[in-house]
Design a protein around this motif. Sequence first.
Motif, short mmCIF file in Angstrom:
data_model
loop_
_atom_site.label_atom_id
_atom_site.label_comp_id
_atom_site.label_asym_id
_atom_site.label_seq_id
_atom_site.Cartn_x
_atom_site.Cartn_y
_atom_site.Cartn_z
N PHE A 75 0.91 -1.10 -0.01
CA PHE A 75 0.14 -0.02 0.05
C PHE A 75 0.85 1.09 0.08
CE2 PHE A 75 -2.84 -3.20 2.05
CZ PHE A 75 -3.86 -3.28 1.06
N SER A 76 2.30 1.15 0.12
CA SER A 76 3.00 2.30 -0.23
C SER A 76 2.81 3.23 -1.25
CB SER A 76 4.65 1.89 0.13
OG SER A 76 4.76 1.22 -0.98
N GLY A 77 2.71 2.37 -2.25
CA GLY A 77 2.29 3.35 -3.63
C GLY A 77 1.09 3.88 -3.69
N GLY A 78 0.10 3.84 -2.73
CA GLY A 78 -1.04 4.35 -2.90
C GLY A 78 -2.04 3.14 -3.51
N VAL A 79 -3.37 3.55 -3.30
CA VAL A 79 -4.04 2.59 -3.91
C VAL A 79 -4.27 2.58 -5.34
CG1 VAL A 79 -6.62 1.61 -3.84
CG2 VAL A 79 -5.67 2.83 -1.98
N GLY A 80 -3.84 3.41 -6.19
CA GLY A 80 -3.78 3.75 -7.41
C GLY A 80 -2.93 2.66 -8.22
N GLU A 107 6.23 -3.36 -7.41
CA GLU A 107 4.89 -2.98 -6.68
C GLU A 107 3.69 -3.99 -7.30
OE1 GLU A 107 5.35 -1.42 -10.77
OE2 GLU A 107 6.54 -1.37 -8.94
#
Lengths: 280, 296
Positions: free
Chosen positions: B57-62, B261
């Motif tokens: 989740f570090s890269g965001g939900v996108g 990712e």
Amino acid sequence: MTTSSISQSTRLPAIPRPSIPWVITFGYLFVMLLLPVAALILKSLTLSPAEIWRIATSPMALSAYEVTFVTALFAGAINGLAGLIIAWVLIRYEFPSKRIVDSLIDLPFALPTAVAGLTLATVYSNTGWLGSLLAPLGIKVAFTRLGVFVAMLFISLPFVVRTVQPVLQEAEREIEEAAWSLGASQWQTFWRVVLPPIIPAVLTGVALGFARAVGEYGSVVIVASNVPFKDLIAPVLIFQRLEQYDYAGATVIGTVMLLISLLMLLAINLLQAWGRRYGN
Amino acid sequence: MVTKTKSIKPDTPPATTAAPESTGWQKLTKPLLIAFVILYLGLVLFIPALNVFVQAFSGGVGLFLKTFSQRAFLNALWLTILMAIIAVPLNTVFGLCAAWAIARNKQFPGRTLLISLIDLPFSVSPVVAGLMIVLLYGRNGWFGPLLEANDIKIIFAVPGMVLATLFVSLPFVAREVLPVLEEIGPEQEEAAKTLGASEWQTFWRVTLPSIRWGLLYGVLLTNARAMGEFGAVAVVSGNITGKTQTLPLFVEEAYKQYHTEAAYSAAVLLAGLAIVTMVAKALLERRTGLKTGAGH
């Protein structure tokens, strides 16, 4: 062995008649287990003994066995000690979130090995959470033999805990109290009274964990660099041989590993029988 | 977890450590051992497990959703589910039959051997398991010519992956149900039969209800292993992206291609599966613990 035990059943009255569950059990085991095992063993027997010996003892194979078994033995031994302490703490002491810790012990059973390898490779890489703490000390874990060791520690961790817990749970505290009241020190009580009955369980757990670590592929292949003579384990070597279409090489090393698994299975059964005798 | 050491002090009722004379060293044993356990489990288990979620989740939900829309990912997800859909019922039926046959016949030649044989997939390396299937159904294998003549592809295709999955997840149901069956004994089944129930009725109405928790646990473990298997499936599948790739294979492939990712997005799904399995196990244990506690 399936056919013999079925055909005998008509002669000996003690043996049940072949009902549907029996047919399914033997039929399924025959197709799913015995046929593949026979295919492996008979395939390796099509080679000449000299050829088998040459492949099984080639320098790369010997190095792979050494990396696999010695590392797995270390992992098993460390987890034997740590697992005993973990089981002891979980049975004898109360502390907050104990139940959560207890259920998380099973994580290596439930977590797919590819995920374990991925996260261990990240956490123990030079820039990872734990690897970056070890890097200044000159200790590299990911992509070295130490990484193989950590992966084997991870996947063999639950075995000793789960074999020792029930035995410790059932151990009668009165005997310990009797030892104390007769003047034994806490240390003497542990060595002479508490430890002996749990030794078979510890050894069974170590053997189960060792067998698991020896066969492990998924987590190790990701966390190691898989370089021959450095950190290449036997299962990865078999895989590489197959990828190179070297079926003879894969088959012979695979048979060696199968025979060792069978020996481990025998050892585990004997250890469990010993544990049951101790329990009675 | 850090608060642990503080809250150790209040609960030192002498019940647990009732050593006649506690020296200073002995008082330290408990906190030291608990600290060791937390540290060891932290290094080997907890921190690596936590890392899966942080990385995913570090890269965001996108980024997460981007992986989920990849064709290769969706295909891997479907194949992973397919493995479980096929392996779970087959190994459940086998496990029930084997456990019943072994538990209800105490003495027959080779009983111990049969139990060990069922355990074999636990001790055989998954790679060796895959190799055996290749040697049986591959081009140069025993059934190779026969399969080729009939244009049936097993190795480097889905059927081989199913066979590998069936092999590695074979023992779980049998292993979980056998001790339960042995413990409940045959008396109730025999009573049902004397009262005129057919074998099928006896199984559904008498045997199944009493083994349901053990069976459920075995099914859970079979499911987790079937969805998570890597080594055996990797050997037989050929790892063809979008065709013969399950989620664990997708994880490794993405990691090797430096799509970290994407690897973690798939890994977190598999970790979620592991958590569901463990929570269900904990609930089952509480349930069965209560049951036996109330029953006796």
